[in-house]
Each structure stands twice: as C-alpha cells, then as structure tokens.
Design an enzyme around this catalytic site. Sequence first.
Site, PDB file in Angstrom:
ATOM      1  N   VAL A 199       0.989  -1.204   0.047  1.00 55.60           N
ATOM      2  CA  VAL A 199      -0.084  -0.183   0.042  1.00 55.60           C
ATOM      3  C   VAL A 199       0.664   1.444  -0.075  1.00 55.60           C
ATOM      4  CG1 VAL A 199      -1.878   1.373   1.387  1.00 55.60           C
ATOM      5  CG2 VAL A 199      -1.848  -1.189   1.211  1.00 55.60           C
ATOM      6  N   LYS A 200       0.631   2.156  -1.069  1.00 53.62           N
ATOM      7  CA  LYS A 200       1.310   3.492  -1.180  1.00 53.62           C
ATOM      8  C   LYS A 200       0.918   4.719  -0.527  1.00 53.62           C
ATOM      9  CE  LYS A 200       4.355   5.055  -5.026  1.00 53.62           C
ATOM     10  NZ  LYS A 200       4.431   5.174  -6.363  1.00 53.62           N
TER      11      LYS A 200
END
Length: 220
Positions: free
Chosen positions: A82-83
């Site tokens: 997850v960025k």
Amino acid sequence: MKIFLDTANLDEIRRGAEWGIVDGVTTNPSLIAKEGRPVEEQIRRICEIIDGDISAEVVAVDAKEMIREGRQLAKIHKNVVVKLPLIREGIKACAALSKEGIRTNVTLCFTPAQALLAAKAGAYIVSPFVGRLDDIATSGMDLIRNICAIYKNYGFTTQVLAASLRHPIHVTESALAGAHIATMPFKVLDQLFNHPLTDKGLEQFLKDHAKVFQESGAVG
C-alpha cells in the site's frame, strides 16, 4: 539491488517480465488513470504477471480514509504494497497499517528527515524521488546516500526505493549509493542494455562466423 518497473501498462510489464530481471512494479494514480481500468482490476492483472511487490497507491488524504482504502488494496493480492504519501496523515496511516501487518510504501519523499519519519512509522519501503530534485537543481542522489546512511546507523529495515529515475546513470548511481530498489519507466530499463561497443562487437563476431562457416559451406 531489485529492479522495479514504474508503470501500470500491462504490455510493458509483460516485456520486462520476459527478460527475467523485473522484481516488482510501482504504480501511482496517474499511471493507473492512463490505462483506463479500475484500480483493483489493473492491480490484479499486474499481480498475475509479476510475482513480486506491487505498489498500489491510495487517493485519500486523511488517515482514516487512507487506512480504509489501504486495507481494501491489500486484499487484492498478497503481493500488494500500500502506497501512502509522506504527509502527516500518511505517516499516521502508515503506523496503523504497519501494526496490522500491511506492508506500506511511503512515497513523495524529498528529505532524509521525512525518510526517518517513514522508518519510525514502520514503512516497508520509502520512495525518495531523485529526478524531481535534480529538476530543481538539488542532488537527488545525495538524498539516497543520506537516507541509506541514516537507516544503517539505526538498523531500520525500511527499504530505500530510488524513484523518479530518468536515465541509466540514475540507475547506476542508485546502486552505488546503496538503494535496495530502483524503479524506472520501461524506456529506462530498456536503455540499460545499450552500448555501441556491444552492438559493434556482436556485429563483428557474426560477420567473422559467417565468413568462415557460411560462405565456405563448412559445418560445425
């Protein structure tokens, strides 16, 4: 050093995968939007091609929504990272998601101090942007070196991902600086193969071989 492709284009990812040297993929909302498919569908397709870390970025800007969105992205595939943007709310979300065992990539990092915050929050990856600093007459590669030194000083396990790489020299310098990962557009990855002496040498080898074995009709 791991090599990631910075793209959401499936054709580019397939071509890179065929070479057997691509370890992962980074995407962002702009890259996903260019492909015209829903985020979850496009990320799922990428995960089917590359068995490695695939960064999928949230679009929310408050921590509560980032956490909710991050949980949803993480459910797409076991390889999804997850960025999150390196802002106060992003660091808050990073700390929360990391405690849940969800891997995070904290992006848009431009200072060693920001990278320190990401590591403290438990980030799996931090993404300092080299090219964008170079664009404003600041050494992007110094940023990579300084982050690597800080992380080594304190034993942080956060991986340094050199992003915004514009050409092969950026890739080489990232490796020399100690970056764990370099992410690049397909064009830059393709350029890593190129050198005129390689082309010239191969041309000469084939010419010499043909002269002896093909023109004479010899076999073996």
